[in-house]
Write a protein that holds these residues in place. Structure first.
Motif, short mmCIF file in Angstrom:
data_model
loop_
_atom_site.label_atom_id
_atom_site.label_comp_id
_atom_site.label_asym_id
_atom_site.label_seq_id
_atom_site.Cartn_x
_atom_site.Cartn_y
_atom_site.Cartn_z
N ILE A 56 -8.50 6.12 -0.06
CA ILE A 56 -9.57 5.78 -0.99
C ILE A 56 -10.72 5.15 -0.21
O ILE A 56 -10.53 4.64 0.90
CB ILE A 56 -9.11 4.80 -2.09
N GLN A 57 -11.91 5.22 -0.78
CA GLN A 57 -13.09 4.52 -0.23
C GLN A 57 -13.41 3.41 -1.20
O GLN A 57 -13.70 3.66 -2.38
CB GLN A 57 -14.27 5.47 -0.09
N ASP A 97 7.23 -0.52 -6.48
CA ASP A 97 6.59 -0.62 -7.80
C ASP A 97 5.12 -0.97 -7.66
O ASP A 97 4.26 -0.39 -8.32
CB ASP A 97 7.29 -1.70 -8.64
N CYS A 98 4.82 -1.94 -6.79
CA CYS A 98 3.44 -2.38 -6.60
C CYS A 98 2.58 -1.26 -6.05
O CYS A 98 1.49 -0.99 -6.55
CB CYS A 98 3.42 -3.59 -5.67
N ALA A 99 3.07 -0.59 -5.00
CA ALA A 99 2.28 0.45 -4.34
C ALA A 99 1.98 1.62 -5.26
O ALA A 99 0.85 2.11 -5.33
CB ALA A 99 3.00 0.93 -3.08
N VAL A 100 2.99 2.08 -6.00
CA VAL A 100 2.79 3.22 -6.89
C VAL A 100 1.89 2.82 -8.06
O VAL A 100 0.98 3.58 -8.45
CB VAL A 100 4.14 3.76 -7.40
N ARG A 101 2.11 1.65 -8.64
CA ARG A 101 1.27 1.20 -9.76
C ARG A 101 -0.19 1.14 -9.35
O ARG A 101 -1.08 1.62 -10.07
CB ARG A 101 1.74 -0.17 -10.25
N GLU A 102 -0.45 0.55 -8.19
CA GLU A 102 -1.83 0.44 -7.72
C GLU A 102 -2.43 1.82 -7.45
O GLU A 102 -3.60 2.06 -7.74
CB GLU A 102 -1.88 -0.41 -6.44
N VAL A 109 0.86 -1.19 0.00
CA VAL A 109 0.00 0.00 0.00
C VAL A 109 0.89 1.23 0.00
O VAL A 109 2.03 1.20 0.47
CB VAL A 109 -0.95 0.04 1.21
N LEU A 110 0.36 2.33 -0.54
CA LEU A 110 1.09 3.59 -0.59
C LEU A 110 0.54 4.55 0.46
O LEU A 110 -0.64 4.91 0.42
CB LEU A 110 0.98 4.22 -1.97
N PHE A 148 -5.68 2.75 2.28
CA PHE A 148 -4.62 3.33 1.48
C PHE A 148 -4.70 2.73 0.08
O PHE A 148 -5.11 1.58 -0.09
CB PHE A 148 -3.25 2.99 2.07
N PRO A 149 -4.31 3.48 -0.96
CA PRO A 149 -4.22 2.86 -2.28
C PRO A 149 -3.25 1.69 -2.22
O PRO A 149 -2.21 1.77 -1.55
CB PRO A 149 -3.68 3.99 -3.17
#
Length: 212
Positions: free
Chosen positions: A35-36, A64-69, A19-20, A50-51
Motif C-alpha cells: 500500500i501507499q 488476526d491483526c494483520a488480516v483485519r488491517e 503486517v501482512l 505492507f498492509p
C-alpha cells in the motif's frame, strides 16, 4: 530469519502490531501486495508499506491483526488468504512499534483498492521480478542518517522497514540478483519535498530527524 540488532525488540514496552506479507501469482509471476500511505499522517506519512497496523481488542494474535488491517486498508477478501507463518518480531524504534510480519499466500486473489481513504492513497501488486531487478534497487540514506536497501517500483520509493524485509525475503527466497551493494546512498525524499539531509540540517547537531 536473523534479526539485526537495531531491529531487535526490547524486553518490554512498545506497541504491538502486525503486517501482512501477502504473496500471490500475478500477471507477471509471483508478486507481493503493498500500500501507499497518504501524506500528512502522523506516522510513516507517504511511505509504501505492507498492509497492517496496531492490535485492537478482539485480535487473538498477529494473524488476526494483520488480516483485519489488510481487509480494512485494501478491501481484500480474507477467504482467499492462506496463512503460512510468522517472521520474527521486529522493532521500529522511531515509532516504538513491535511488529510481527505474517506471511501468507493469496490462494484466491480478489479485487483490492484504497479502502481506507484516510490512511491509504493506493494499493499495488508488485512483481517479485521487479524487486529483484538490480535496475530498481538502490541504497537509501534515511532521515536519521543511517542507510539501507530501497526499491524504485511503480512510481514509489520503497525504503525503511518495508524495504529491509523485502530485501531479506529476496535472499531467503533465492530471488536476489547481483547488484551494486556498495553504491553511494541516495537521500530519501520526504513528503513536502524535503530529504533526510534537510531534516538533519534543520534539527541541528545531535538532533537528527527520525524515520522508519
Amino acid at each position: 530469519m536473523p534479526v539485526p540488532s537495531v531491529m531487535r525488540p526490547p524486553e518490554s514496552g512498545g506497541r504491538r502490531s502486525a503486517v501482512l506479507i501477502l504473496f500471490g501469482e500475478g500477471e507477471h509471476g509471483p508478486d507481493v501486495l503493498l500500500i501507499q500511505r497518504n501524506n500528512g499522517l502522523r506516522r510513516h506519512s507517504g511511505q509504501p508499506a505492507f498492509p497492517g497496523g496496531s492490535f485492537e481488542p478482539g485480535d487473538e494474535g498477529p494473524e488476526d491483526c494483520a488480516v483485519r488491517e489488510a481487509v480494512e486498508e485494501t478491501g481484500v477478501d480474507p477467504v482467499g488468504i492462506e496463512l503460512l507463518g510468522r517472521l520474527p518480531e521486529l522493532f521500529i524504534r522511531p515509532s516504538a512499534f513491535r511488529v510481527t510480519p505474517v506471511m501468507a499466500w493469496w490462494r484466491e486473489p480478489s479485487e483490492v483498492r484504497a479502502a481506507d481513504a484516510g490512511e491509504v492513497a493506493g494499493v499495488v501488486r508488485v512483481p517479485v521480478s521487479e524487486l529483484a531487478d538490480p535496475a530498481n534497487r538502490i541504497r537509501a540514506r534515511h532521515p536519521n542518517g543511517s542507510s539501507g536497501p530501497a526499491f524504485r517500483v511503480h512510481g514509489m520509493l520503497v525504503w525503511g522497514f518495508t524495504a529491509a524485509i523485502l530485501d531479506r525475503l529476496l535472499v531467503l527466497g533465492g530471488w536476489e540478483r547481483p547488484w551494486l551493494d556498495g553504491q553511494e546512498a541516495e537521500p530519501v525524499a520526504l513528503p513536502g519535498g524535503g530529504t533526510g539531509e534537510d531534516v538533519r540540517r534543520a534539527a541541528g547537531p545531535g538532533r537528527e530527524g527520525r524515520g522508519s
